[in-house]
Motif scaffolding. Sequence first.
Motif, short mmCIF file in Angstrom:
data_model
loop_
_atom_site.label_atom_id
_atom_site.label_comp_id
_atom_site.label_asym_id
_atom_site.label_seq_id
_atom_site.Cartn_x
_atom_site.Cartn_y
_atom_site.Cartn_z
N GLY A 137 -17.37 -22.47 48.98
CA GLY A 137 -16.12 -22.46 48.21
C GLY A 137 -16.05 -23.61 47.24
N VAL A 138 -16.49 -24.79 47.69
CA VAL A 138 -16.50 -25.95 46.79
C VAL A 138 -17.45 -25.71 45.62
N TRP A 139 -18.65 -25.16 45.91
CA TRP A 139 -19.62 -24.86 44.84
C TRP A 139 -19.06 -23.83 43.86
N TYR A 140 -18.35 -22.83 44.40
CA TYR A 140 -17.77 -21.80 43.54
C TYR A 140 -16.77 -22.39 42.56
N TRP A 141 -15.89 -23.25 43.06
CA TRP A 141 -14.87 -23.83 42.17
C TRP A 141 -15.49 -24.79 41.17
N LYS A 142 -16.56 -25.50 41.58
CA LYS A 142 -17.25 -26.36 40.61
C LYS A 142 -17.84 -25.52 39.49
N ARG A 143 -18.46 -24.41 39.86
CA ARG A 143 -19.07 -23.54 38.85
C ARG A 143 -18.01 -22.95 37.93
N MET A 144 -16.88 -22.58 38.51
CA MET A 144 -15.80 -22.04 37.69
C MET A 144 -15.30 -23.08 36.69
N ARG A 145 -15.21 -24.34 37.11
CA ARG A 145 -14.76 -25.39 36.19
C ARG A 145 -15.76 -25.58 35.05
N ILE A 146 -17.07 -25.49 35.37
CA ILE A 146 -18.09 -25.62 34.32
C ILE A 146 -17.97 -24.47 33.31
N LEU A 147 -17.76 -23.25 33.83
CA LEU A 147 -17.61 -22.10 32.93
C LEU A 147 -16.39 -22.25 32.04
N VAL A 148 -15.31 -22.77 32.60
CA VAL A 148 -14.09 -22.98 31.80
C VAL A 148 -14.35 -23.98 30.69
N VAL A 149 -15.08 -25.07 31.01
CA VAL A 149 -15.38 -26.09 30.00
C VAL A 149 -16.25 -25.51 28.89
N ILE A 150 -17.29 -24.73 29.28
CA ILE A 150 -18.17 -24.13 28.27
C ILE A 150 -17.40 -23.17 27.39
N THR A 151 -16.53 -22.35 28.01
CA THR A 151 -15.72 -21.41 27.23
C THR A 151 -14.83 -22.14 26.24
N ALA A 152 -14.26 -23.26 26.67
CA ALA A 152 -13.40 -24.04 25.78
C ALA A 152 -14.19 -24.59 24.60
N VAL A 154 -17.01 -23.33 23.28
CA VAL A 154 -17.33 -22.22 22.38
C VAL A 154 -16.11 -21.83 21.54
N GLY A 155 -14.95 -21.83 22.17
CA GLY A 155 -13.73 -21.53 21.43
C GLY A 155 -13.45 -22.53 20.33
N VAL A 157 -15.74 -24.29 18.71
CA VAL A 157 -16.71 -24.04 17.63
C VAL A 157 -16.28 -22.85 16.78
N CYS A 158 -15.84 -21.77 17.43
CA CYS A 158 -15.38 -20.59 16.68
C CYS A 158 -14.17 -20.92 15.82
N LEU A 159 -13.26 -21.73 16.37
CA LEU A 159 -12.08 -22.12 15.60
C LEU A 159 -12.48 -22.95 14.39
N MET A 160 -13.46 -23.84 14.57
CA MET A 160 -13.92 -24.66 13.45
C MET A 160 -14.55 -23.79 12.37
N ASN A 161 -15.37 -22.79 12.80
CA ASN A 161 -15.97 -21.87 11.82
C ASN A 161 -14.90 -21.13 11.04
N TRP A 162 -13.87 -20.68 11.76
CA TRP A 162 -12.79 -19.94 11.10
C TRP A 162 -12.07 -20.82 10.09
N LEU A 163 -11.81 -22.07 10.46
CA LEU A 163 -11.13 -22.99 9.55
C LEU A 163 -11.96 -23.26 8.31
N LEU A 164 -13.30 -23.43 8.51
CA LEU A 164 -14.17 -23.70 7.36
C LEU A 164 -14.23 -22.50 6.43
N LEU A 165 -14.37 -21.29 7.01
CA LEU A 165 -14.40 -20.10 6.17
C LEU A 165 -13.07 -19.89 5.46
N SER A 166 -11.98 -20.21 6.15
CA SER A 166 -10.67 -20.10 5.51
C SER A 166 -10.57 -21.04 4.32
N ARG A 167 -11.13 -22.23 4.50
CA ARG A 167 -11.12 -23.19 3.40
C ARG A 167 -11.96 -22.71 2.23
#
Length: 685
Positions: A137-152, A154-155, A157-167
Amino acid sequence: MASNVLVEADNGRGGAEEASLYGFEEIRVSHRFDSNAWLSSFQSRLHSSRPRSRQSLPRNPTAFPGFDFGPGYRSCHGKFSNFQRSGSFQSLFSSFDFSEWWKRKPWTSWNVIGFFSRQEQHQQLQLHQIVKGKAGGVWYWKRMRILVVITALVGCVCLMNWLLLSRLQHTVISPRDGFVNRNSSSVRVKWNKFGKGKRTHGIRYARMMALAAHALVEGEDKPEPNDLWEEPQLANFSWIPCAHQRNREPSEGNNGYILVSANGGINQQRIAVCNAVAVARLLNSTLVLPNFLQSGVWRDKSQFGDIYQEKHFINYLKPDIRIVKKLPVELRSLDLEAIGSLVTDDDIMKEAKPVFFLENILPILHQNGVVHLFGFGHRLAFDPIPFQLQRLRCRCNFHALQFIPKIQQTGALLIQRIRQYIPSQGSLDTNLVGPFVEEPNLKGQMDFSVKNSRYLALHMRFEIDMVAHSLCDFGGGEKEKKELEAFRKNHFPALAHREKTHKLPSAAALRSEGQCPLTPEEAVLMFAALGFSRKTRIYVAGAQIYGGKSSLAALTVLYPNLVTKEDLLSSSEIEPFKNFSSQLAALDFIACAAADAFSMTDSGSQLSSLVSGYRIYFGDGRMPTIRPNKRRLANIFLKNSTIEWKMFEKRVRKAVKQTKQAHERPVARSVYRHPRCKECMCTRD
């Protein structure tokens, strides 16, 4: 329940000794067994509603492997099964022999020890599983936290790309009222339509386009590379034009008349005209104004006088050869084919030497007084050629062929609007647009300090005939494949037949070898890698680009000041040139030749070759031309999914720098493309 329990057997001290040896506490059990008491206890437990504990004896003796309860118990177990079916206690105990079962002494010390040892192991196993479950259970929650950080991340980076293209998308072209209007959103609308609409060919470099967008935005306030708008090596400034100089007597043209019918587009026809001038001088004959054949691809009925000034052409070359507008009346009625005076391009080898014309064409002139060179083009070699004959070719191309006033005036208007009314580039503009360089807002001397007036011209050789003939794939799928196959069948039947009867190189092999024309995406990525600012004015030359405006939509997002002649001219200004592809190509020639920097996408293109040579001849070493090596660029673009932008920049700049230098003409190469030779140009003392 205590785990350290010892039951001593009645038959001796062996069990007790063994138990004491292992440190177990002794508990003595009497030999006597009260069956009635046991039966009463059994019945009370049987009728009890409370479930039996785990420490109670099992119903199945096989639950304790290695612990033998004896035949009496096995008999009892069978009777108990009968009891479950009948519900009778009598049937259960009628044949149960307790004495026989007890004599077998199943309750030896080692059996009991083994039983409770296995119980302890079972408890430890359960404890281990509980601990393991908690750890999992501890390993599962650690992995979930890592996935959340990676997703954040990536989000972000995508937001930065969108802002640059908008500019990037906040800029729009308004060519006739000034180039940049940052408050408009029309480019964003175009980009959205491009993304949602159907495209003739697909986007192949989405990742690289995003990296280019980052680089362009980050480099907005940075200076461009120093050599971007310069031709390498200062030694080039020592070459000056001198093809206008003459030191030979004029030709009288006594050996008959030469008719020339030139095929191809305006640029192939231009080369054919100058080659015909050289042949007329070689054979001491009179040249009739060339006739232009209508191309099956271009479908333009324009003749020599619709593009070039006839009077200037005749008068300028008068000291060299005799030129007339028409054949004499007595020769017009002749059937030239019947008398053997028709010579097609199949009859003349490509790059034929002067001796071929002296031995094969001159006798026809002597016999019939006229010869018709039909489909004449690249039929005169560049070496070995007499010095004055080579100079005459240069004189024809760079001085004798002047566009008609209608084309010059509109070409001057194009230059004026691209440069935003900045002074002209001196002799180059004068030779291109003639007296219209003196128009208001165009008059002036070369002023390279005005950097805001600079513009880059791109000859985007990506017309459907070029695309179809290349046999390459451009990401348009089955629709593109069928469309190009149909075009080849109609316009290149020999190639279409060969495609069906022979095994030709695959599209991937052609691309890796640099045989495919550069796409608009590849061209704009090359500009971004070379360091051209996002504010750079880019003039795109060429006929109808394959894919139409959708092919250029992505490019205008990266370079919003990208325009064509259709953008710069009003409908009334461009109307006289519609349906005349050669005249439209003449406007492109003027805009490209006058550009501060010129880039070709196909080194084999005739327009690119002629523009490049024109800039070398009149540019005074200040007019750089980008000549990409398609094979080297293809190897770079093949790594588009993994290569980093800095490495991409480095490799592209290295590849372009090696071909940017204009060298002295190599042997047997075209003087129209490489005029830096002693026949066409001279060196300063």
